[in-house]
Write an enzyme that holds these catalytic residues in place. Sequence first.
Site, short mmCIF file in Angstrom:
data_model
loop_
_atom_site.label_atom_id
_atom_site.label_comp_id
_atom_site.label_asym_id
_atom_site.label_seq_id
_atom_site.Cartn_x
_atom_site.Cartn_y
_atom_site.Cartn_z
CG PHE A 1 56.11 45.91 56.85
CD1 PHE A 1 55.75 44.63 57.24
CD2 PHE A 1 56.66 46.09 55.59
CE1 PHE A 1 55.94 43.55 56.39
CE2 PHE A 1 56.85 45.02 54.72
CZ PHE A 1 56.49 43.75 55.13
CB SER B 1 37.89 26.10 29.94
OG SER B 1 36.94 27.07 29.82
CD GLU C 1 35.50 27.66 45.26
OE1 GLU C 1 36.42 28.25 44.68
OE2 GLU C 1 35.43 26.42 45.34
CE LYS D 1 34.18 31.81 35.37
NZ LYS D 1 34.93 32.84 34.67
CE1 TYR E 1 40.67 27.69 40.22
CE2 TYR E 1 40.83 30.05 40.49
CZ TYR E 1 40.99 28.92 39.72
OH TYR E 1 41.48 29.03 38.45
CE LYS F 1 35.63 25.28 41.77
NZ LYS F 1 36.75 25.91 42.47
CB CYS G 1 41.12 75.26 25.17
SG CYS G 1 41.39 74.81 26.89
CB CYS H 1 43.13 78.83 27.78
SG CYS H 1 43.69 77.70 26.50
CB CYS I 1 45.95 75.89 29.01
SG CYS I 1 44.36 75.09 29.13
#
Length: 664
Positions: free
Chosen positions: A34, A80, A110, A112, A221, A284, A402, A405, A426
């Site tokens: 490709f 919405s 479907e 969401k 959708y 729906k 730490c 170390c 370290c």
Amino acid sequence: MNVKDQIQTLRKELQTHNHSYYVLDTPTISDFEFDKKLEQLQRLEKQHPEFDDLNSPTHRVGGGVTKNFETIVHDHRMYSLDNSYSKEDLLDWEIRVKKMIDGEVNYSCELKYDGASISLTYENGILLRAVTRGDGLQGDNVTTNIKTIKSVPLKLKGAYPNKFDIRGEIVLPWEGFNAMNKDREALGLELYRNPRNTASGSLKLQDSAEVAKRPLQCLLYNITGNNLGITTQMESLEKAREWGFRVPKAAKLAKNIDEVLEFINHWNEARHELPYETDGVVIKVNNLQQQEELGYTAKAPRWAMAYKFKAEQVTTRLREITYQVGRTGAITPVANLYPVELAGTTVKRASLHNADQIEKLDIRVGDEVFVEKGGEIIPKIIAVDLTQRPETSEPTTYITNCPECDTELIRKEGEAQHYCPNDEGCPPQIIGRIQHYISRKAMDIDGLGGETVALLVKEGLISNYADLYVLTVEELLPLERMAQKSAENLVHGVKASTQIPFEKVLFGLGIRYVGETVAKKLAKHYKNITSIMEATVLELITVDEIGEKIAESVVLFFSKPASIVLVERLRSYGVQLEIAPEKLAGKSEILAGKTFVVSGVFDMPRPELKKLIEDNGGKVSSAISSKTTYLIAGDKMGPSKLQKAKKIDVTIISEQDFLDLVYR
Ligand code: AMP
Ligand code: ZN
């Protein structure tokens, strides 16, 4: 075959492979092949700019920069959805639907998809623009960014309507999200919290080349338009698939609410195996005629309903808090839990982020904790069940030194994270920095992997990336599992990395906050490492996108004698520490044979625009004629010019389109 046919054949082929790979998930050729074809097309297009086409697959890599996104009013409002959380809610909805509709009602079910909504407009089979939802009435024009998403077809297949909008969701699948976070972790940057926010943030990035790097997907959708000849929602999904869009196969027709519930119950479990996030199901009314009869409330369609899955939560006990040290010395506290099943996986660990988080939760070893897996990648500890706290429990004290170390940790003002300042001694920091240097996006050293780096450090063969360049085959051979061939490959790979361009070297140095993009900007601005080393904070912040935090980090890095020694050693081994000369000139022949007319007001000063055309081999002319290849139209351009251009069919492009041509 003549060149034009050759170009067109390559474009068609690449489009088909793109579709197989990004829409159908069934690659038909290897990545290597490709890339070879894409390179071939790029070369031909460069040699023959007269055959350029903004919808060519070569334009997918992005490059256009948008300062301010144009506001676009949606032809059809983007609504919405109403939410439901139980069987009762759904049955109530069914009653409301049946009140308004005589006869049988079927439902499409479907998933969401949890991402950022997008509206794509196609005209004559070509992607015209892509607009975010915004407030539903108007959104932002993010076409340049959307074009970089490979599952968005630039040209459609089959028999499609003249003009329509198609809506969907831009999502960031888990795999890509995790890979992005791995890169951020390596850079010492704060991790992205969840795929949804990262997806919607991506759409508003100014640099489309940045968007191109993000493995976003577009799931469709809904088709909107006039006289489309489609009668049901399920049919429209099928059609969208035929035209080349990515439409998830999960969608199913349900004859009644019981069948809807079956679908919900199935996906409530199965969703954990999906490659991307979903937060529910959308139901729906399937028949579009019935949808029209039902219409809309002020905010949502009456013909659709979202069903939200509950975030899953479990409790378990905290066994131990451990601390991890990252490449930049950042300390991350980790909660080690008694293993527990959650959302289909066994959870044993959860991030506690930082000391503040520990204090906020007042979490202690032995506590019973609530663990949740919501939209977040790493399970989260939501709270402690105080009723279960053992009487002997002691408040957690954060480590002061730490764990690797034993150096005393520091915490800068205004920062949440503790750091181990011993960057030169370290071990995880030493190993991490070299691993970053050799990584694919930096020096991309063949024959050397992260584990070998750790081994080389542990065996005392290297303690920084400059040491790589003096490794010999003889030194490597005694190492475990190091054959002659692999040792030779390693040494050879290191040698070859001296040809890697400066911007990648700069990224590879591992300066905190200097990611790929920042490294590119700095390299482009300063041209060589010496100038960057000499730059002050005040100078650095004048560079585009370089803020104070980055500038201070750059200055700090080069103020350390050890960094200077490293850079000088790299220089002595022949590593590229300046931009190659041809790149410096910023010139090309990419626009050769093209004549431009520039009209109107642009973001870029007009003389600069003209210079850009000429520097790249194009011609600028003041009047439109049959010789004009492109009219670059700005704000407030003269109407007569526009009319003339339309009349003689001159291609009209925006400033952005033009920049895409030059910087692809
Ligand atoms: P909300 O943002 O919670 O109001 O939910 C509405 C949003 O869900 C819409 O704007 C869509 O972007 C999104 N959505 C995700 N998947 C679907 C789907 N299959 N059908 C319709 N909307 C969907
Ligand atoms: Zn340390």
